[in-house]
Enzyme design. Structure first.
Site, PDB file in Angstrom:
ATOM      1  N   ARG A 172       9.902  37.219 -53.076  1.00  0.00           N
ATOM      2  CA  ARG A 172       9.346  36.156 -53.935  1.00  0.00           C
ATOM      3  C   ARG A 172      10.484  35.388 -54.529  1.00  0.00           C
ATOM      4  NH1 ARG A 172       5.150  39.789 -54.721  1.00  0.00           N
ATOM      5  NH2 ARG A 172       3.285  39.238 -53.611  1.00  0.00           N
ATOM      6  N   LYS A 206      17.986  22.047 -52.489  1.00  0.00           N
ATOM      7  CA  LYS A 206      17.099  21.755 -51.297  1.00  0.00           C
ATOM      8  C   LYS A 206      17.149  22.776 -50.262  1.00  0.00           C
ATOM      9  CE  LYS A 206      15.846  17.039 -52.068  1.00  0.00           C
ATOM     10  NZ  LYS A 206      15.824  15.653 -51.387  1.00  0.00           N
ATOM     11  N   GLU A 216      28.028  11.176 -45.699  1.00  0.00           N
ATOM     12  CA  GLU A 216      27.588  11.723 -46.772  1.00  0.00           C
ATOM     13  C   GLU A 216      28.478  11.241 -47.976  1.00  0.00           C
ATOM     14  OE1 GLU A 216      24.321  12.250 -47.080  1.00  0.00           O
ATOM     15  OE2 GLU A 216      23.548  13.408 -45.317  1.00  0.00           O
ATOM     16  N   LYS A 231      26.936  14.112 -56.876  1.00  0.00           N
ATOM     17  CA  LYS A 231      25.717  14.912 -56.539  1.00  0.00           C
ATOM     18  C   LYS A 231      25.080  15.788 -57.911  1.00  0.00           C
ATOM     19  CE  LYS A 231      22.699  16.990 -53.684  1.00  0.00           C
ATOM     20  NZ  LYS A 231      22.350  17.454 -52.341  1.00  0.00           N
ATOM     21  N   GLU A 259      13.394  15.959 -58.006  1.00  0.00           N
ATOM     22  CA  GLU A 259      13.065  14.513 -57.316  1.00  0.00           C
ATOM     23  C   GLU A 259      11.421  14.194 -57.705  1.00  0.00           C
ATOM     24  OE1 GLU A 259      14.698  14.480 -53.479  1.00  0.00           O
ATOM     25  OE2 GLU A 259      13.225  12.908 -52.718  1.00  0.00           O
ATOM     26  N   ARG A 299      16.916  11.187 -57.804  1.00  0.00           N
ATOM     27  CA  ARG A 299      17.381  11.994 -56.740  1.00  0.00           C
ATOM     28  C   ARG A 299      16.975  11.415 -55.307  1.00  0.00           C
ATOM     29  NH1 ARG A 299      17.818  18.455 -55.919  1.00  0.00           N
ATOM     30  NH2 ARG A 299      18.943  18.508 -54.100  1.00  0.00           N
ATOM     31  N   ASN A 328      18.783   9.471 -50.404  1.00  0.00           N
ATOM     32  CA  ASN A 328      18.298   9.502 -49.129  1.00  0.00           C
ATOM     33  C   ASN A 328      18.409   8.134 -48.518  1.00  0.00           C
ATOM     34  OD1 ASN A 328      16.096  11.639 -47.922  1.00  0.00           O
ATOM     35  ND2 ASN A 328      15.818  11.819 -50.102  1.00  0.00           N
ATOM     36  N   HIS A 365      18.287   7.713 -44.946  1.00  0.00           N
ATOM     37  CA  HIS A 365      17.662   9.067 -44.189  1.00  0.00           C
ATOM     38  C   HIS A 365      16.548   8.794 -43.660  1.00  0.00           C
ATOM     39  CE1 HIS A 365      20.809  11.100 -46.435  1.00  0.00           C
ATOM     40  NE2 HIS A 365      20.379  12.316 -46.069  1.00  0.00           N
ATOM     41  N   HIS A 388      16.182  10.222 -40.310  1.00  0.00           N
ATOM     42  CA  HIS A 388      15.315  11.256 -39.750  1.00  0.00           C
ATOM     43  C   HIS A 388      14.514  10.978 -38.588  1.00  0.00           C
ATOM     44  CE1 HIS A 388      15.294  13.534 -43.819  1.00  0.00           C
ATOM     45  NE2 HIS A 388      16.403  13.669 -43.275  1.00  0.00           N
ATOM     46  N   HIS A 406      23.093  15.031 -37.980  1.00  0.00           N
ATOM     47  CA  HIS A 406      22.636  14.624 -39.128  1.00  0.00           C
ATOM     48  C   HIS A 406      23.369  13.294 -39.915  1.00  0.00           C
ATOM     49  CE1 HIS A 406      20.077  14.327 -42.892  1.00  0.00           C
ATOM     50  NE2 HIS A 406      21.285  14.368 -43.530  1.00  0.00           N
TER      51      HIS A 406
HETATM   52  P1  NAD Z   1      25.666  22.104 -39.146  1.00  0.00           P
HETATM   53  O1  NAD Z   1      25.316  23.420 -40.319  1.00  0.00           O
HETATM   54  O2  NAD Z   1      24.808  22.155 -37.741  1.00  0.00           O
HETATM   55  O3  NAD Z   1      27.204  22.391 -38.888  1.00  0.00           O
HETATM   56  C1  NAD Z   1      27.712  21.468 -37.818  1.00  0.00           C
HETATM   57  C2  NAD Z   1      28.536  22.366 -36.831  1.00  0.00           C
HETATM   58  O4  NAD Z   1      29.797  22.778 -37.536  1.00  0.00           O
HETATM   59  C3  NAD Z   1      28.138  23.601 -36.316  1.00  0.00           C
HETATM   60  O5  NAD Z   1      28.098  23.873 -34.924  1.00  0.00           O
HETATM   61  C4  NAD Z   1      28.710  24.936 -36.921  1.00  0.00           C
HETATM   62  O6  NAD Z   1      28.435  25.856 -36.350  1.00  0.00           O
HETATM   63  C5  NAD Z   1      30.079  24.192 -37.024  1.00  0.00           C
HETATM   64  N1  NAD Z   1      30.998  24.799 -38.129  1.00  0.00           N
HETATM   65  C6  NAD Z   1      30.499  24.737 -39.389  1.00  0.00           C
HETATM   66  N2  NAD Z   1      31.794  24.969 -40.020  1.00  0.00           N
HETATM   67  C7  NAD Z   1      32.581  24.996 -39.117  1.00  0.00           C
HETATM   68  C8  NAD Z   1      34.206  25.042 -39.444  1.00  0.00           C
HETATM   69  N3  NAD Z   1      34.544  25.388 -40.767  1.00  0.00           N
HETATM   70  N4  NAD Z   1      34.904  25.245 -38.480  1.00  0.00           N
HETATM   71  C9  NAD Z   1      34.378  25.006 -36.935  1.00  0.00           C
HETATM   72  N5  NAD Z   1      32.983  24.791 -36.807  1.00  0.00           N
HETATM   73  C10 NAD Z   1      32.145  24.722 -37.841  1.00  0.00           C
HETATM   74  O7  NAD Z   1      25.486  20.912 -39.522  1.00  0.00           O
HETATM   75  P2  NAD Z   1      25.809  19.977 -41.122  1.00  0.00           P
HETATM   76  O8  NAD Z   1      26.406  18.795 -40.734  1.00  0.00           O
HETATM   77  O9  NAD Z   1      26.740  21.040 -41.731  1.00  0.00           O
HETATM   78  O10 NAD Z   1      24.412  20.273 -41.679  1.00  0.00           O
HETATM   79  C11 NAD Z   1      23.349  19.440 -41.242  1.00  0.00           C
HETATM   80  C12 NAD Z   1      22.208  19.982 -41.666  1.00  0.00           C
HETATM   81  O11 NAD Z   1      22.115  19.974 -43.268  1.00  0.00           O
HETATM   82  C13 NAD Z   1      20.946  19.433 -41.512  1.00  0.00           C
HETATM   83  O12 NAD Z   1      19.895  20.442 -41.113  1.00  0.00           O
HETATM   84  C14 NAD Z   1      20.232  18.789 -42.486  1.00  0.00           C
HETATM   85  O13 NAD Z   1      19.149  18.393 -42.450  1.00  0.00           O
HETATM   86  C15 NAD Z   1      20.929  19.647 -43.897  1.00  0.00           C
HETATM   87  N6  NAD Z   1      21.104  18.826 -44.847  1.00  0.00           N
HETATM   88  C16 NAD Z   1      20.512  19.416 -46.171  1.00  0.00           C
HETATM   89  C17 NAD Z   1      20.845  18.884 -47.478  1.00  0.00           C
HETATM   90  C18 NAD Z   1      20.312  19.453 -48.719  1.00  0.00           C
HETATM   91  O14 NAD Z   1      20.321  18.767 -49.581  1.00  0.00           O
HETATM   92  N7  NAD Z   1      19.853  20.719 -48.598  1.00  0.00           N
HETATM   93  C19 NAD Z   1      21.595  17.943 -47.338  1.00  0.00           C
HETATM   94  C20 NAD Z   1      22.074  17.183 -46.285  1.00  0.00           C
HETATM   95  C21 NAD Z   1      21.839  17.570 -45.166  1.00  0.00           C
HETATM   96  N1  GLY Z   2      20.483  15.498 -49.750  1.00  0.00           N
HETATM   97  C1  GLY Z   2      19.473  15.025 -50.367  1.00  0.00           C
HETATM   98  C2  GLY Z   2      19.116  15.735 -51.720  1.00  0.00           C
HETATM   99  O1  GLY Z   2      19.685  16.831 -51.979  1.00  0.00           O
HETATM  100  O2  GLY Z   2      18.367  15.289 -52.585  1.00  0.00           O
END
Ligand code: NAD
Ligand code: GLY
Length: 377
Positions: free
Chosen positions: A124, A146, A188, A230, A240, A245, A249, A252, A256, A269
């Site tokens: 939890r 998030k 972003e 941010k 949100e 917040r 998006n 997005h 999406h 993404h």
């Molecule tokens: P990812 O986590 O898939 O990483 C991208 C690629 O880079 C992967 O293959 C990873 O293994 C590789 N990688 C990571 N660090 C590396 C490094 N230093 N050197 C070499 N390779 C490396 O993608 P991302 O773009 O980081 O994240 C996308 C995800 O984040 C999506 O699922 C999206 O929905 C989510 N997201 C969440 C929020 C939030 O607020 N929580 C905001 C934006 C995106």
């Molecule tokens: N990436 C969108 C949020 O954090 O709200």
């Protein structure tokens, strides 16, 4: 050893936390150790990042006297699901981790989102810390709490708000990031300029060449300015609830739809968000809010960041509309979009004329029009 560093605070009362940004932070125990309350740490990473950086992070933790276990997930957005989330719970239970445990996310947004959600669920709720290694995760996903996983019917549909106790951004790790992933992160970064920070947009236009060359000082400034934006947004609307917040998006809802419609992992993404932001700018132009020159300015900056600006032709207008109907911003079946009243001024609206939206979707998907507003893409 002196380490060039900036610290940004996410101000959330007694849950406030620092974001440390700088080169070489994996060698600095002061960034991480004071924020770990128990003695057990589970490093969650993936099979690309773990071989590169897990040993350095493990050494830092063990030098601080902590007991460390690790779990390595398969790399990819297509594994951001229940089945692979369960691997984290398996590791926690096998190592008999207690409520005092800390989960450490070492990787990009996929690892960060899954680790945070696992931390929200395990017994939890246990502590978690973010050590983001992609540009996208450093400027966006690691900050703000998030967390979650995808469902086959919608992206990030299962999740929780769970703030980390610290975010440690070692900018050195960007040296190994593939070019396509680096560009995805820039989407972003550009987003902050478009939604709320016009001076930052102009700064990005002036510094895009240096950013693309990964100049360390320019990168650190871009990351810090993104994190400041941010952090301000999250402090104003953590859960949100009041459309502050939701502005994060921008692009997005379109994006999406591209990610879901094309299959998770096909478009990155950040790539989908980039094209989605241009589609949002295109619709804002059709509504009379932006000029064609504004839209062209957005398109050129995205292109300079080597980002895609034309949506995939495989997705018809009806495909877009079906996927866009599954969006967390929608209320009572009404589609709500983030659009641009002006550059640097985003709004959430449900007032976009459906006919104009269809025009944008047709233009963006290359169906009926070869290009979006602002010239050839
Ligand atoms: P990812 O986590 O898939 O990483 C991208 C690629 O880079 C992967 O293959 C990873 O293994 C590789 N990688 C990571 N660090 C590396 C490094 N230093 N050197 C070499 N390779 C490396 O993608 P991302 O773009 O980081 O994240 C996308 C995800 O984040 C999506 O699922 C999206 O929905 C989510 N997201 C969440 C929020 C939030 O607020 N929580 C905001 C934006 C995106
Ligand atoms: N990436 C969108 C949020 O954090 O709200």
């Amino acid at each position: 050893m002196s380490i060039a560093r900036q610290t940004v605070t996410v101000a959330l009362g007694d849950r406030s936390y620092p974001i440390h940004i700088g080169a070489g932070l994996f060698r600095d125990p002061a960034c991480l150790l004071p924020h770990i309350r128990g003695r057990q740490v589970l490093i969650v990473s993936n099979d690309t990042v773990a071989p590169l950086y897990a040993a350095a992070v493990r050494s830092l933790l063990e030098a601080g006297g902590l007991s460390v276990a690790a779990v390595t997930l398969p790399d990819g957005e297509q594994f951001k699901d229940w089945q692979h989330l369960n691997l984290i719970f398996d590791a926690l239970l096998q190592a008999r981790f207690t409520r005092k445990a800390t989960l450490l996310a070492l990787g990009g947004g996929v690892v960060g989102d899954m680790t945070g959600f696992a931390a929200a669920c395990y017994q939890r709720g246990v502590d978690f810390v973010q050590v983001p290694t992609t540009l996208l995760s450093q400027v966006d996903s690691s900050v703000g709490g998030k967390t979650g996983i995808n469902h086959p019917l919608g992206k990030n549909m299962i999740g929780a708000f769970m703030q980390p106790r610290v975010v440690v951004i070692d900018t050195d790790v960007l040296a190994t990031l593939p070019a396509r992933e680096f560009s995805a992160g820039l989407a972003e970064v550009i987003k902050y300029g478009l939604i709320r920070d016009l001076p930052f947009l102009a700064w990005l236009e002036a510094h895009m060449d240096a950013l693309m060359a990964r100049d360390p000082a320019t990168l650190r400034e871009a990351i810090a300015r993104s994190c400041i934006n941010k952090a301000e947004v999250v402090a104003a609307d953590e859960l949100e609830q009041n459309d502050v917040r939701a502005l994060l998006n921008l692009g997005h809802t379109f994006g999406h739809a591209i990610e879901t419609g094309m299959g998770y992992g096909s478009w990155l993404h950040g790539e989908a968000v980039a094209t989605g932001m241009l589609m949002a700018a295109d619709l804002s132009w059709r509504l009379g809010w932006l000029s064609q020159a504004d839209v062209a300015r957005v398109r050129v900056l995205l292109q300079r960041a080597a980002l895609p600006v034309v949506a995939p032709g495989e997705l018809a207008v009806e495909d877009f509309l079906r996927h866009m109907a599954v969006d967390k911003k929608n209320v009572d079946g009404r589609l709500r979009l983030v659009l641009l009243r002006a550059l640097g001024q985003a709004v959430v609206t449900d007032a976009a004329d459906p006919a104009l939206l269809r025009e944008t979707l047709a233009a963006g998907a290359g169906l009926g029009r070869a290009t979006v507003a602002g010239g050839a893409a």
